[in-house]
Design a protein around this motif. Sequence first.
Motif, PDB file in Angstrom:
ATOM      1  N   MET A 298       0.156 -27.374  -0.235  1.00  0.00           N
ATOM      2  CA  MET A 298       0.469 -26.096  -0.836  1.00  0.00           C
ATOM      3  C   MET A 298      -0.656 -25.089  -0.583  1.00  0.00           C
ATOM      4  SD  MET A 298       2.632 -24.503  -2.699  1.00  0.00           S
ATOM      5  CE  MET A 298       2.868 -23.286  -3.926  1.00  0.00           C
ATOM      6  N   ALA A 299      -1.875 -25.578  -0.603  1.00  0.00           N
ATOM      7  CA  ALA A 299      -3.005 -24.680  -0.391  1.00  0.00           C
ATOM      8  C   ALA A 299      -2.985 -24.087   1.020  1.00  0.00           C
ATOM      9  CB  ALA A 299      -4.313 -25.418  -0.635  1.00  0.00           C
ATOM     10  N   TRP A 300      -2.587 -24.875   2.011  1.00  0.00           N
ATOM     11  CA  TRP A 300      -2.531 -24.373   3.385  1.00  0.00           C
ATOM     12  C   TRP A 300      -1.484 -23.282   3.530  1.00  0.00           C
ATOM     13  CZ3 TRP A 300      -5.993 -24.654   6.960  1.00  0.00           C
ATOM     14  CH2 TRP A 300      -6.892 -25.699   6.960  1.00  0.00           C
ATOM     15  N   ILE A 301      -0.367 -23.451   2.868  1.00  0.00           N
ATOM     16  CA  ILE A 301       0.702 -22.450   2.963  1.00  0.00           C
ATOM     17  C   ILE A 301       0.247 -21.143   2.323  1.00  0.00           C
ATOM     18  CG2 ILE A 301       3.062 -21.918   2.247  1.00  0.00           C
ATOM     19  CD1 ILE A 301       3.578 -24.978   2.451  1.00  0.00           C
ATOM     20  N   LEU A 302      -0.379 -21.240   1.153  1.00  0.00           N
ATOM     21  CA  LEU A 302      -0.888 -20.035   0.504  1.00  0.00           C
ATOM     22  C   LEU A 302      -1.985 -19.382   1.332  1.00  0.00           C
ATOM     23  CD1 LEU A 302      -0.980 -21.221  -3.190  1.00  0.00           C
ATOM     24  CD2 LEU A 302       0.665 -19.691  -2.113  1.00  0.00           C
ATOM     25  N   PHE A 303      -2.833 -20.194   1.953  1.00  0.00           N
ATOM     26  CA  PHE A 303      -3.881 -19.663   2.821  1.00  0.00           C
ATOM     27  C   PHE A 303      -3.274 -18.931   4.016  1.00  0.00           C
ATOM     28  CE2 PHE A 303      -6.725 -20.270   6.496  1.00  0.00           C
ATOM     29  CZ  PHE A 303      -7.794 -19.500   6.054  1.00  0.00           C
ATOM     30  N   LEU A 304      -2.247 -19.500   4.615  1.00  0.00           N
ATOM     31  CA  LEU A 304      -1.597 -18.848   5.763  1.00  0.00           C
ATOM     32  C   LEU A 304      -0.948 -17.527   5.353  1.00  0.00           C
ATOM     33  CD1 LEU A 304       0.067 -21.827   7.662  1.00  0.00           C
ATOM     34  CD2 LEU A 304      -1.874 -20.442   8.385  1.00  0.00           C
ATOM     35  N   ILE A 305      -0.345 -17.502   4.174  1.00  0.00           N
ATOM     36  CA  ILE A 305       0.264 -16.260   3.700  1.00  0.00           C
ATOM     37  C   ILE A 305      -0.810 -15.206   3.454  1.00  0.00           C
ATOM     38  CG2 ILE A 305       1.520 -15.221   1.769  1.00  0.00           C
ATOM     39  CD1 ILE A 305       3.160 -17.805   1.643  1.00  0.00           C
ATOM     40  N   LEU A 306      -1.936 -15.607   2.881  1.00  0.00           N
ATOM     41  CA  LEU A 306      -3.034 -14.675   2.647  1.00  0.00           C
ATOM     42  C   LEU A 306      -3.581 -14.123   3.966  1.00  0.00           C
ATOM     43  CD1 LEU A 306      -4.952 -13.396   0.548  1.00  0.00           C
ATOM     44  CD2 LEU A 306      -6.429 -15.362   0.896  1.00  0.00           C
ATOM     45  N   VAL A 307      -3.753 -14.986   4.949  1.00  0.00           N
ATOM     46  CA  VAL A 307      -4.228 -14.549   6.268  1.00  0.00           C
ATOM     47  C   VAL A 307      -3.225 -13.584   6.903  1.00  0.00           C
ATOM     48  CG1 VAL A 307      -4.669 -15.351   8.627  1.00  0.00           C
ATOM     49  CG2 VAL A 307      -5.671 -16.553   6.694  1.00  0.00           C
ATOM     50  N   ALA A 308      -1.938 -13.870   6.752  1.00  0.00           N
ATOM     51  CA  ALA A 308      -0.917 -12.993   7.320  1.00  0.00           C
ATOM     52  C   ALA A 308      -0.956 -11.617   6.678  1.00  0.00           C
ATOM     53  CB  ALA A 308       0.461 -13.622   7.132  1.00  0.00           C
ATOM     54  N   ILE A 309      -1.147 -11.562   5.373  1.00  0.00           N
ATOM     55  CA  ILE A 309      -1.221 -10.270   4.689  1.00  0.00           C
ATOM     56  C   ILE A 309      -2.450  -9.488   5.140  1.00  0.00           C
ATOM     57  CG2 ILE A 309      -1.571  -9.187   2.436  1.00  0.00           C
ATOM     58  CD1 ILE A 309       0.200 -11.432   1.285  1.00  0.00           C
ATOM     59  N   ILE A 310      -3.578 -10.156   5.241  1.00  0.00           N
ATOM     60  CA  ILE A 310      -4.808  -9.485   5.672  1.00  0.00           C
ATOM     61  C   ILE A 310      -4.675  -8.966   7.096  1.00  0.00           C
ATOM     62  CG2 ILE A 310      -7.248  -9.867   6.229  1.00  0.00           C
ATOM     63  CD1 ILE A 310      -7.314 -11.776   3.798  1.00  0.00           C
ATOM     64  N   LEU A 311      -4.135  -9.787   7.988  1.00  0.00           N
ATOM     65  CA  LEU A 311      -3.946  -9.337   9.375  1.00  0.00           C
ATOM     66  C   LEU A 311      -2.968  -8.170   9.445  1.00  0.00           C
ATOM     67  CD1 LEU A 311      -3.795 -12.692  11.354  1.00  0.00           C
ATOM     68  CD2 LEU A 311      -5.600 -10.975  11.431  1.00  0.00           C
ATOM     69  N   GLY A 312      -1.934  -8.209   8.642  1.00  0.00           N
ATOM     70  CA  GLY A 312      -0.964  -7.114   8.620  1.00  0.00           C
ATOM     71  C   GLY A 312      -1.580  -5.816   8.144  1.00  0.00           C
ATOM     72  N   ILE A 313      -2.393  -5.889   7.104  1.00  0.00           N
ATOM     73  CA  ILE A 313      -3.040  -4.682   6.586  1.00  0.00           C
ATOM     74  C   ILE A 313      -4.011  -4.112   7.618  1.00  0.00           C
ATOM     75  CG2 ILE A 313      -4.682  -3.843   4.867  1.00  0.00           C
ATOM     76  CD1 ILE A 313      -3.307  -5.747   2.868  1.00  0.00           C
ATOM     77  N   ILE A 314      -4.795  -4.970   8.235  1.00  0.00           N
ATOM     78  CA  ILE A 314      -5.736  -4.495   9.263  1.00  0.00           C
ATOM     79  C   ILE A 314      -4.963  -3.919  10.453  1.00  0.00           C
ATOM     80  CG2 ILE A 314      -7.490  -5.209  10.928  1.00  0.00           C
ATOM     81  CD1 ILE A 314      -8.435  -7.244   8.848  1.00  0.00           C
ATOM     82  N   GLY A 315      -3.863  -4.576  10.835  1.00  0.00           N
ATOM     83  CA  GLY A 315      -3.076  -4.100  11.965  1.00  0.00           C
ATOM     84  C   GLY A 315      -2.456  -2.739  11.724  1.00  0.00           C
ATOM     85  N   VAL A 316      -2.068  -2.457  10.484  1.00  0.00           N
ATOM     86  CA  VAL A 316      -1.480  -1.160  10.166  1.00  0.00           C
ATOM     87  C   VAL A 316      -2.559  -0.095  10.011  1.00  0.00           C
ATOM     88  CG1 VAL A 316      -0.218   0.099   8.365  1.00  0.00           C
ATOM     89  CG2 VAL A 316       0.598  -2.119   9.128  1.00  0.00           C
ATOM     90  N   ALA A 317      -3.668  -0.461   9.376  1.00  0.00           N
ATOM     91  CA  ALA A 317      -4.706   0.527   9.055  1.00  0.00           C
ATOM     92  C   ALA A 317      -5.542   0.925  10.269  1.00  0.00           C
ATOM     93  CB  ALA A 317      -5.618  -0.021   7.960  1.00  0.00           C
ATOM     94  N   ALA A 318      -5.861  -0.017  11.130  1.00  0.00           N
ATOM     95  CA  ALA A 318      -6.744   0.281  12.262  1.00  0.00           C
ATOM     96  C   ALA A 318      -5.931   0.820  13.436  1.00  0.00           C
ATOM     97  CB  ALA A 318      -7.499  -0.971  12.679  1.00  0.00           C
TER      98      ALA A 318
END
Length: 53
Positions: free
Chosen positions: A1-21
């Motif tokens: 479960m921790a890996w899935i939550l970690f992957l979702i967190l990484v996806a959100i961070i990458l998405g925010i950086i991808g939109v903002a930069a």
Amino acid sequence: MAWILFLILVAIILGIIGVAADGLLYLLVIGIVVFLVALVLGGTRLRNGRSLR
């Protein structure tokens, strides 16, 4: 479960950086792919009845 939550967190961070930069739209695409992988992994674990550890 921790890996899935970690992957979702990484996806959100990458998405925010991808939109903002400017010029880093590929990070948004990578974030979407990582999010979809996390959803598939979570779905298969729930469908197989394994405990989410």
